[in-house]
Design a protein around this motif. Structure first.
Motif, PDB file in Angstrom:
ATOM      1  N   LYS A  28       0.813  -1.215   0.000  1.00 11.14           N
ATOM      2  CA  LYS A  28       0.000   0.000   0.000  1.00 11.14           C
ATOM      3  C   LYS A  28       0.846   1.265   0.000  1.00 11.14           C
ATOM      4  O   LYS A  28       0.347   2.348  -0.227  1.00 11.14           O
ATOM      5  N   THR A  29       2.142   1.122   0.291  1.00 10.22           N
ATOM      6  CA  THR A  29       2.967   2.314   0.463  1.00 10.22           C
ATOM      7  C   THR A  29       4.085   2.461  -0.560  1.00 10.22           C
ATOM      8  O   THR A  29       4.545   3.575  -0.794  1.00 10.22           O
ATOM      9  N   VAL A  30       4.531   1.368  -1.185  1.00  8.80           N
ATOM     10  CA  VAL A  30       5.668   1.480  -2.094  1.00  8.80           C
ATOM     11  C   VAL A  30       5.342   2.313  -3.320  1.00  8.80           C
ATOM     12  O   VAL A  30       6.253   2.851  -3.974  1.00  8.80           O
ATOM     13  N   GLY A  31       4.061   2.460  -3.628  1.00  8.68           N
ATOM     14  CA  GLY A  31       3.684   3.303  -4.756  1.00  8.68           C
ATOM     15  C   GLY A  31       4.025   4.759  -4.525  1.00  8.68           C
ATOM     16  O   GLY A  31       4.061   5.552  -5.482  1.00  8.68           O
ATOM     17  N   ASN A  32       4.272   5.149  -3.264  1.00  6.99           N
ATOM     18  CA  ASN A  32       4.637   6.526  -2.958  1.00  6.99           C
ATOM     19  C   ASN A  32       6.090   6.828  -3.299  1.00  6.99           C
ATOM     20  O   ASN A  32       6.479   7.992  -3.383  1.00  6.99           O
ATOM     21  N   ILE A  33       6.915   5.785  -3.426  1.00  9.27           N
ATOM     22  CA  ILE A  33       8.355   5.975  -3.533  1.00  9.27           C
ATOM     23  C   ILE A  33       8.757   6.322  -4.963  1.00  9.27           C
ATOM     24  O   ILE A  33       8.351   5.658  -5.911  1.00  9.27           O
ATOM     25  N   ALA A  34       9.585   7.369  -5.111  1.00  7.10           N
ATOM     26  CA  ALA A  34      10.159   7.724  -6.407  1.00  7.10           C
ATOM     27  C   ALA A  34      11.478   6.982  -6.590  1.00  7.10           C
ATOM     28  O   ALA A  34      12.121   6.586  -5.615  1.00  7.10           O
ATOM     29  N   HIS A  35      11.880   6.769  -7.853  1.00  8.88           N
ATOM     30  CA  HIS A  35      13.097   6.010  -8.129  1.00  8.88           C
ATOM     31  C   HIS A  35      14.005   6.786  -9.075  1.00  8.88           C
ATOM     32  O   HIS A  35      13.551   7.594  -9.880  1.00  8.88           O
ATOM     33  N   GLU A  36      15.285   6.502  -8.978  1.00  8.82           N
ATOM     34  CA  GLU A  36      16.283   7.155  -9.820  1.00  8.82           C
ATOM     35  C   GLU A  36      17.326   6.120 -10.230  1.00  8.82           C
ATOM     36  O   GLU A  36      17.788   5.324  -9.406  1.00  8.82           O
ATOM     37  N   ASP A  37      17.694   6.136 -11.515  1.00 10.72           N
ATOM     38  CA  ASP A  37      18.705   5.202 -12.026  1.00 10.72           C
ATOM     39  C   ASP A  37      20.078   5.860 -11.907  1.00 10.72           C
ATOM     40  O   ASP A  37      20.391   6.800 -12.636  1.00 10.72           O
ATOM     41  N   VAL A  38      20.913   5.358 -10.991  1.00 16.13           N
ATOM     42  CA  VAL A  38      22.227   5.972 -10.782  1.00 16.13           C
ATOM     43  C   VAL A  38      23.373   5.078 -11.246  1.00 16.13           C
ATOM     44  O   VAL A  38      24.530   5.507 -11.262  1.00 16.13           O
ATOM     45  N   ASN A  39      23.084   3.845 -11.643  1.00 13.83           N
ATOM     46  CA  ASN A  39      24.155   2.904 -11.973  1.00 13.83           C
ATOM     47  C   ASN A  39      25.057   3.403 -13.103  1.00 13.83           C
ATOM     48  O   ASN A  39      26.285   3.283 -13.039  1.00 13.83           O
ATOM     49  N   ALA A  40      24.462   3.974 -14.142  1.00 10.94           N
ATOM     50  CA  ALA A  40      25.252   4.436 -15.275  1.00 10.94           C
ATOM     51  C   ALA A  40      26.185   5.576 -14.871  1.00 10.94           C
ATOM     52  O   ALA A  40      27.317   5.670 -15.349  1.00 10.94           O
ATOM     53  N   ASN A  41      25.711   6.440 -13.982  1.00 12.92           N
ATOM     54  CA  ASN A  41      26.528   7.578 -13.563  1.00 12.92           C
ATOM     55  C   ASN A  41      27.631   7.174 -12.596  1.00 12.92           C
ATOM     56  O   ASN A  41      28.706   7.778 -12.594  1.00 12.92           O
ATOM     57  N   VAL A  42      27.365   6.174 -11.770  1.00  8.56           N
ATOM     58  CA  VAL A  42      28.387   5.732 -10.825  1.00  8.56           C
ATOM     59  C   VAL A  42      29.523   5.046 -11.562  1.00  8.56           C
ATOM     60  O   VAL A  42      30.696   5.227 -11.236  1.00  8.56           O
ATOM     61  N   GLY A  43      29.204   4.265 -12.600  1.00  4.78           N
ATOM     62  CA  GLY A  43      30.234   3.613 -13.395  1.00  4.78           C
ATOM     63  C   GLY A  43      30.625   2.252 -12.855  1.00  4.78           C
ATOM     64  O   GLY A  43      30.212   1.841 -11.760  1.00  4.78           O
ATOM     65  N   PRO A  44      31.471   1.533 -13.603  1.00  3.02           N
ATOM     66  CA  PRO A  44      31.800   0.143 -13.246  1.00  3.02           C
ATOM     67  C   PRO A  44      32.927  -0.003 -12.235  1.00  3.02           C
ATOM     68  O   PRO A  44      33.092  -1.078 -11.661  1.00  3.02           O
ATOM     69  N   ASN A  45      33.745   1.000 -12.052  1.00  2.00           N
ATOM     70  CA  ASN A  45      34.913   0.866 -11.171  1.00  2.00           C
ATOM     71  C   ASN A  45      34.507   1.065  -9.717  1.00  2.00           C
ATOM     72  O   ASN A  45      34.654   2.145  -9.149  1.00  2.00           O
ATOM     73  N   ARG A  46      33.985   0.010  -9.138  1.00  2.00           N
ATOM     74  CA  ARG A  46      33.445   0.062  -7.775  1.00  2.00           C
ATOM     75  C   ARG A  46      34.288  -0.806  -6.849  1.00  2.00           C
ATOM     76  O   ARG A  46      34.940  -1.772  -7.281  1.00  2.00           O
ATOM     77  N   PRO A  47      34.270  -0.527  -5.541  1.00  2.00           N
ATOM     78  CA  PRO A  47      35.001  -1.384  -4.590  1.00  2.00           C
ATOM     79  C   PRO A  47      34.439  -2.794  -4.578  1.00  2.00           C
ATOM     80  O   PRO A  47      33.248  -3.015  -4.839  1.00  2.00           O
ATOM     81  N   LYS A  48      35.287  -3.754  -4.270  1.00  2.00           N
ATOM     82  CA  LYS A  48      34.840  -5.127  -4.121  1.00  2.00           C
ATOM     83  C   LYS A  48      34.282  -5.337  -2.722  1.00  2.00           C
ATOM     84  O   LYS A  48      34.758  -4.763  -1.755  1.00  2.00           O
TER      85      LYS A  48
END
Length: 474
Positions: free
Chosen positions: A53-73
């Motif tokens: 009943k509440t998750v429909g309130n949540i907005a989403h943003e795609d950040v994966n492309a901006n963060v990039g692939p070089n991430r900590p293990k």
């Protein structure tokens, strides 16, 4: 000036230590909202199906492309969620400082919520807004790229939003961030009302003209307008520093979580639904933080109590270039981030008859086989920091692999040490030059880090727990 205490435009503008353009307003209200968002979403969704009943309130943003692939293990199965408080004036937030309506949003609230493997405990790690750090190149909202720089950590949000903050914090901590939650301050009153108010404690009477906060000395249960004034006030309480205000806000968050988790809010479907509605209406997350992922997090944390919720601030001290700013305090910050990366579940009790080895029982000779000057001394310092009896063995022919060898009677000690070295193979007996009861550690070029010998993250200076006495140290 508007007499309504909800009007935010003037708050902190009169700070004599800040240049006039750097207007912080009520961005700090995100402290409470983001902290509650994480605790409530993680701690309660498994108990009820109300999330549908509440998750429909949540907005989403795609950040994966901006963060990039070089991430900590990732070195463990912990969950790290970045919590951000935004001062956006979009929509219903416009009334909280109309003159700032067209300014880019900022975030003075950055908390890394670390959920330990096994879900038994959690830690909110605060990053002061004045922390000077390297800020990587980040994509901006208009598609351009902000250049790398050294600046206050909160400017990373202005440069490139949540993804830039993720890149910045991962860069200074080497801790992989799994998800983010971003909250504005519009739902704050509804949240404090939904839990029936939050308990606070004052050491003196407060009558602050700017924030309109008027409370007598002692304990109070506050909500709505009064709670807003309490978390925003800077000069009316404490010494006026940001550090002091962070401590007060951490206590408030702990008290809020403790109230929600122990006072019938989570066991009352109506109160719970009201609380989640208030929280999720001002919540933005990454697209990967789906209801299914939230549910899995919640199920893994069902056994967590408010006493296992800790709040700390990253180790920091005065910036060497500007005493009005702060920088990471070394080596404390590196040691702390290492403990977070290597956090693990509490080990089970040893089997009957098994010998329990402790660091103080392990004698280690450290040999530098890495070819890197000073590497052995650095490893010795890390070993001694955990209680090992370490000494310098000397330089030996460089090798690629790190090795753990042991003398007569030191096989269990070697096995204990080997488990703390990610790159080390199984320990082996030393044939030549072995010493009875001594473990020999040859540091190869593959050396990365020494994991913590303790379960979980060691207690930090000034840490606060949700169950602490709210009047203690006030």
């Amino acid at each position: 000036m508007n007499s309504n205490p909800m009007y935010m435009e003037y708050v902190d503008d009169a700070d004599p230590d800040r240049p006039a353009p750097e207007r912080r307003g009520w961005r700090i209200l995100g402290w409470v909202s983001v902290g509650l968002s994480a605790v409530m979403v993680a701690g309660s969704l498994a108990a009820y199906g109300v999330y549908y009943k509440t998750v429909g309130n949540i907005a989403h943003e795609d950040v994966n492309a901006n963060v990039g692939p070089n991430r900590p293990k990732k070195l463990n199965s912990a969950m790290n969620i970045l919590l951000l408080g935004s001062d956006t004036r979009a929509g219903g937030n416009a009334k909280y400082g109309r003159s700032m309506k067209n300014e880019p949003p900022r975030s003075d609230t950055m908390i890394l919520l670390h959920l330990s493997p096994g879900g038994g405990q959690a830690m909110g790690i605060s990053f002061p807004r004045d922390l000077m750090v390297p800020i990587p190149a980040c994509k901006t909202k208009n598609g351009s790229t902000a250049a790398t720089s050294r600046g206050q950590i909160n400017s990373s949000f202005t440069n490139g939003g949540a993804s830039c903050v993720i890149k910045t914090i991962e860069g200074i901590s080497n801790v992989k961030i799994d998800h983010f939650m971003q909250v504005d301050f519009n739902g704050f009153k509804a949240i404090t009302n939904a839990v029936g108010g939050v308990d606070v404690c004052l050491t003196k009477d407060v009558n602050d003209r700017q924030s309109k906060l008027r409370l007598s000395r002692g304990r109070h249960t506050i909500k709505g307008e009064t709670a807003l004034a309490y978390v925003r006030v800077r000069h009316g309480l404490g010494d006026g520093s940001d550090t002091d205000r962070i401590k007060r806000q951490q206590k408030f968050m702990g008290s809020l979580a403790n109230k929600a988790m122990s006072a019938g809010v989570l066991s009352n479907p109506n109160k719970l639904l009201s609380l989640l509605n208030a929280t999720t209406k001002s919540l933005t997350t990454d697209e990967d933080l789906t209801p299914q992922v939230m549910m899995r997090i919640a199920q893994g944390m069902q056994g967590m109590t408010s006493g296992k919720l800790r709040f700390v601030t990253v180790p920091s001290g005065p910036d060497s270039l500007d005493p009005n700013r702060v920088m990471l305090r070394q080596p404390d910050a590196s040691n702390f981030f290492s403990a977070v990366r290597n956090d693990k579940t509490v080990p089970s009790e040893p089997k009957a008859g098994a010998t329990k080895v402790t660091p103080s029982q392990v004698k280690v000779r450290v040999y530098n086989a890495s070819g890197i000057e000073g590497q052995a001394s650095r490893v010795i310092a890390a070993l001694e920091g955990q209680g090992f009896n370490a000494s310098l063995g000397g330089n030996v022919t460089p090798t690629a692999a790190t090795k753990v060898l042991y003398g007569p009677g030191a096989d269990q000690q070697a096995a204990f040490l080997s488990k703390l070295i990610p790159t080390a193979p199984a320990p082996a007996a030393r044939t030549n030059g072995a010493a009875a009861g001594v473990v020999d550690l040859a540091i190869g070029r593959d050396w990365t880090t020494l994991k913590s010998a303790k379960a979980g993250i060691p207690k930090q200076q000034g840490e606060i727990r949700a169950t602490d006495n709210i009047c203690k140290g006030s």
